[in-house]
Design a protein around this motif. Structure first.
Motif, PDB file in Angstrom:
ATOM      1  N   PRO A  64       0.806  -1.237   0.000  1.00 50.18           N
ATOM      2  CA  PRO A  64       0.000   0.000   0.000  1.00 50.18           C
ATOM      3  C   PRO A  64       0.829   1.274   0.000  1.00 50.18           C
ATOM      4  O   PRO A  64       0.518   2.219  -0.730  1.00 50.18           O
ATOM      5  N   VAL A  65       1.905   1.322   0.779  1.00 43.94           N
ATOM      6  CA  VAL A  65       2.702   2.547   0.840  1.00 43.94           C
ATOM      7  C   VAL A  65       3.399   2.806  -0.493  1.00 43.94           C
ATOM      8  O   VAL A  65       3.524   3.959  -0.934  1.00 43.94           O
ATOM      9  N   ASN A  66       3.835   1.748  -1.185  1.00 42.84           N
ATOM     10  CA  ASN A  66       4.506   1.928  -2.473  1.00 42.84           C
ATOM     11  C   ASN A  66       3.521   2.296  -3.577  1.00 42.84           C
ATOM     12  O   ASN A  66       3.859   3.053  -4.498  1.00 42.84           O
ATOM     13  N   LEU A  67       2.306   1.768  -3.496  1.00 44.80           N
ATOM     14  CA  LEU A  67       1.269   2.181  -4.447  1.00 44.80           C
ATOM     15  C   LEU A  67       0.952   3.665  -4.275  1.00 44.80           C
ATOM     16  O   LEU A  67       0.691   4.378  -5.250  1.00 44.80           O
ATOM     17  N   LYS A  68       0.997   4.125  -3.032  1.00 44.95           N
ATOM     18  CA  LYS A  68       0.783   5.550  -2.759  1.00 44.95           C
ATOM     19  C   LYS A  68       1.889   6.386  -3.392  1.00 44.95           C
ATOM     20  O   LYS A  68       1.630   7.418  -4.031  1.00 44.95           O
ATOM     21  N   TYR A  69       3.152   5.951  -3.249  1.00 47.10           N
ATOM     22  CA  TYR A  69       4.269   6.675  -3.865  1.00 47.10           C
ATOM     23  C   TYR A  69       4.146   6.678  -5.387  1.00 47.10           C
ATOM     24  O   TYR A  69       4.447   7.679  -6.046  1.00 47.10           O
ATOM     25  N   GLN A  70       3.715   5.555  -5.940  1.00 45.98           N
ATOM     26  CA  GLN A  70       3.571   5.445  -7.393  1.00 45.98           C
ATOM     27  C   GLN A  70       2.533   6.434  -7.911  1.00 45.98           C
ATOM     28  O   GLN A  70       2.755   7.127  -8.904  1.00 45.98           O
ATOM     29  N   ARG A  71       1.405   6.520  -7.225  1.00 46.39           N
ATOM     30  CA  ARG A  71       0.352   7.452  -7.634  1.00 46.39           C
ATOM     31  C   ARG A  71       0.786   8.898  -7.443  1.00 46.39           C
ATOM     32  O   ARG A  71       0.566   9.741  -8.318  1.00 46.39           O
ATOM     33  N   LEU A  72       1.424   9.202  -6.315  1.00 50.00           N
ATOM     34  CA  LEU A  72       1.810  10.580  -6.037  1.00 50.00           C
ATOM     35  C   LEU A  72       2.867  11.069  -7.017  1.00 50.00           C
ATOM     36  O   LEU A  72       2.840  12.229  -7.441  1.00 50.00           O
ATOM     37  N   PHE A  73       3.794  10.195  -7.403  1.00 49.89           N
ATOM     38  CA  PHE A  73       4.800  10.602  -8.386  1.00 49.89           C
ATOM     39  C   PHE A  73       4.123  10.987  -9.699  1.00 49.89           C
ATOM     40  O   PHE A  73       4.434  12.026 -10.295  1.00 49.89           O
ATOM     41  N   ARG A  74       3.197  10.163 -10.151  1.00 48.82           N
ATOM     42  CA  ARG A  74       2.512  10.455 -11.412  1.00 48.82           C
ATOM     43  C   ARG A  74       1.730  11.765 -11.313  1.00 48.82           C
ATOM     44  O   ARG A  74       1.725  12.572 -12.249  1.00 48.82           O
ATOM     45  N   ASP A  75       1.068  11.982 -10.174  1.00 50.11           N
ATOM     46  CA  ASP A  75       0.305  13.216  -9.987  1.00 50.11           C
ATOM     47  C   ASP A  75       1.219  14.435  -9.945  1.00 50.11           C
ATOM     48  O   ASP A  75       0.900  15.483 -10.512  1.00 50.11           O
ATOM     49  N   GLN A  76       2.355  14.313  -9.244  1.00 46.17           N
ATOM     50  CA  GLN A  76       3.275  15.453  -9.141  1.00 46.17           C
ATOM     51  C   GLN A  76       3.829  15.870 -10.494  1.00 46.17           C
ATOM     52  O   GLN A  76       4.002  17.057 -10.767  1.00 46.17           O
ATOM     53  N   LEU A  77       4.151  14.895 -11.335  1.00 37.74           N
ATOM     54  CA  LEU A  77       4.695  15.210 -12.661  1.00 37.74           C
ATOM     55  C   LEU A  77       3.602  15.613 -13.641  1.00 37.74           C
ATOM     56  O   LEU A  77       3.890  16.170 -14.696  1.00 37.74           O
TER      57      LEU A  77
END
Length: 443
Positions: A233-246
Motif C-alpha cells: 500500500p505505501v509503495n502504491l501511494k508513492y507510485q500514484r503521487l509521483f505520477r500526480d506530481q509530474l
C-alpha cells in the motif's frame, strides 16, 4: 493476483552512427550472455533457431542504416528483445527475479551506461507491476481472478469491446511526443523530457526513495527500495503521487475522457515557452489544486534557454479556472475535448467530474461575480445529440439547473450552487478552430 516474480526493463536510445549501432548490439549480446544462457534466437522475419553467436555476429555486421527489424533471444532465465529502427534501438528485457537480485549492481550499471550514452528514456520494474498496469485486454489478464478484474475501471476500445481503462492506473505507460510517461520502481529521463517538463520539477519531486542526476543530464528516480514490493500500500501511494506530481495525466490520455483526477500541476505551452503551476500546502507539499495555499510557477523558454521560478502564497483567482477572458462579452471560459463514445457510461462520469471541478470552486474575485463563467465540452458531432442530460441532472441533484437550450450543433444550460455559477455548453469539436477568435460561439 498470480505473480511471475520477474523483472521487466525498457530502454529507448537513438542518434547512433552505423558502426556505433553495431557495437551497441554486440555489447547487448555480451550482457545477455553474462547474466543468462542463451538457447535460441530470431533475427527479423526468420524462423527461430538455436543460438549461434558467430552466425548472429555475421548478421549484425550486415546491418544497414535503413533496417527495421526485431532481434529476439530466449535464454534460460530471461527474454531479450531489441528493435532496430534505422539508427535507433528499443530494448525490452524480462529477467527471472533471482538473476536480477544476484546481478543487480552490474545490471543497473549497464542500464545507466547505456542511458548516459544515446539514451532517450528507460525504466526497470517488476514484470507483475507492468502487466497489472498495462494489459488492457481482459482475456489476457490471466494473472487475476474474475473478482479482481471486476473491480478495475473499464472503457470501450475502437471496436466497442470492453477493455480495462489502464489510463486510470498509476503505472500505465502513456506516450507524449514520443516519450514514455509512467510511474514505476526505477526511471531514467534524458534531457529531451526537459523540453516538456522543466528539469527542476524532476529534481525537486517529493516522497520518492531517491532522485539523482547521473551524467549527461540524465536523471534517475527510484520510487521505493524493492521492486518486488511494488503492490505494498505505501509503495502504491508513492507510485500514484509521483505520477500526480509530474502531471503526466494532464499531458496525455487515450481513453476519450481523461483520468478524472484533480491536478497537482498544470501545463501551458505557448510557442517555445513551457509554463507550469504546481500546487502545494503550507508545508510546501504537493496537493490538489483546490487545496493549495502555495503556488510554484515556472516558465522555461526553450529557444533562449531562460528559466524563471516563483513561489507565492495566496488563493486562486477566477483566471486560474477560466483562462480565456472576453472583456467585451463579459465571459470567461475553459474547455475540455472529450470522446464519450469510448466511455461505457456515455461520458456521464466525465461530465459530472469536470462540471463540479469548475462549479465548486472557492475564489475571491470580483470578475467571477460579474462575468459569466463558461465550461465547453467539445465532442464528436454525432455525440452532441446523445448527451445523457436526464442522467446528468440526477447526478447534479444538489445544483440548480436552468435555461436549457438545444440546437443541432450545440446544447447549453446554466448551473447555480450557492454563490457559484457555471454555463455548460456542448459543442461540435469542429468549432475548436475558432477558439482563439472568439469565446462567444453559442453561449
Amino acid at each position: 493476483m498470480e505473480k511471475t516474480e520477474k523483472i521487466y526493463m525498457v530502454f529507448a536510445r537513438a542518434d547512433f552512427s552505423l558502426e556505433e549501432l553495431k557495437q551497441d548490439i554486440f555489447d547487448w549480446l555480451s550482457f545477455l550472455r553474462i547474466v543468462t544462457n542463451p538457447e535460441s534466437y530470431r533475427f527479423g522475419e526468420e524462423e527461430s533457431q538455436k543460438f549461434d553467436l558467430q552466425a548472429l555476429i555475421y548478421q549484425i555486421q550486415q546491418l544497414t542504416e535503413e533496417e527495421n527489424l526485431w532481434l529476439k533471444v530466449n535464454s534460460r532465465g530471461g527474454e531479450f528483445q531489441l528493435h532496430i529502427s534505422k539508427l535507433a534501438l528499443h530494448e525490452r528485457t524480462i529477467l527471472d527475479g533471482t538473476i536480477f537480485i544476484e546481478n543487480q549492481k552490474m545490471i543497473e550499471d549497464y542500464c545507466e551506461t547505456r542511458m548516459v550514452k544515446n539514451g532517450l528514456y528507460g525504466y526497470i520494474r517488476s514484470l507483475d507491476d507492468y502487466l497489472y498496469n498495462n494489459v488492457e485486454n481482459i482475456e489476457k489478464r490471466t494473472f487475476e481472478t474474475d473478482s479482481e478484474i471486476a473491480k478495475l475501471p473499464k472503457r470501450y476500445d475502437s471496436k466497442k469491446s470492453i477493455i480495462v481503462d489502464c489510463n486510470q492506473l498509476a503505472g500505465y505507460d502513456i506516450y507524449f511526443k514520443g516519450l514514455c510517461l509512467t510511474s514505476c520502481w526505477k526511471m531514467y529521463y534524458s534531457s529531451l523530457y526537459y523540453q516538456i517538463i522543466p528539469k527542476p520539477i524532476f529534481l525537486e519531486v517529493q516522497q520518492v526513495h531517491s532522485v539523482e542526476e547521473i551524467a549527461n543530464q540524465v536523471i534517475k528516480v527510484t520510487l521505493f527500495k524493492n521492486p518486488f514490493n511494488w503492490n505494498m500500500p505505501v509503495n502504491l501511494k508513492y507510485q500514484r503521487l509521483f505520477r500526480d506530481q509530474l502531471g503526466y495525466d494532464q499531458l496525455a490520455w487515450n481513453n476519450g475522457t481523461g483520468v478524472l483526477r484533480a491536478p497537482y500541476i498544470e501545463y501551458a505551452f505557448v510557442k517555445e515557452v513551457t509554463q507550469t503551476v504546481q500546487y502545494q500546502n503550507n508545508y510546501y507539499q504537493p496537493v490538489e489544486k483546490k487545496n493549495a495555499t502555495y503556488f510554484v510557477t515556472r516558465s522555461y523558454d526553450l529557444l533562449h534557454q531562460k528559466y524563471r521560478v516563483n513561489r507565492t502564497k495566496g488563493i486562486l483567482n477566477a483566471q486560474a479556472y477560466f483562462p480565456w477572458i472576453d472583456e467585451k462579452s463579459r465571459k470567461m471560459m475553459n474547455y475540455r475535448v472529450l470522446n464519450p463514445e469510448m466511455a461505457i457510461d456515455d461520458g456521464l462520469s466525465a461530465y459530472e467530474f469536470y462540471i463540479r471541478q469548475f462549479l465548486e470552486i472557492d475564489v475571491l474575485d470580483k470578475k467571477y461575480d460579474e462575468f459569466v463563467s463558461v465550461l465547453r465540452f467539445y465532442l464528436p458531432k454525432e455525440a452532441i445529440q446523445q448527451v445523457p442530460l436526464e442522467a446528468l441532472w440526477e447526478k447534479l441533484c444538489d445544483v440548480n439547473i436552468s435555461n436549457l437550450k438545444k440546437k443541432e450543433a450545440s446544447t447549453r444550460f446554466d448551473l447555480q450552487k450557492a454563490k457559484n455559477h457555471l454555463r455548460v455548453v456542448f459543442l461540435d469539436s469542429s468549432y475548436l478552430e475558432t477558439l482563439n477568435q472568439t469565446i462567444d460561439i453559442s453561449e
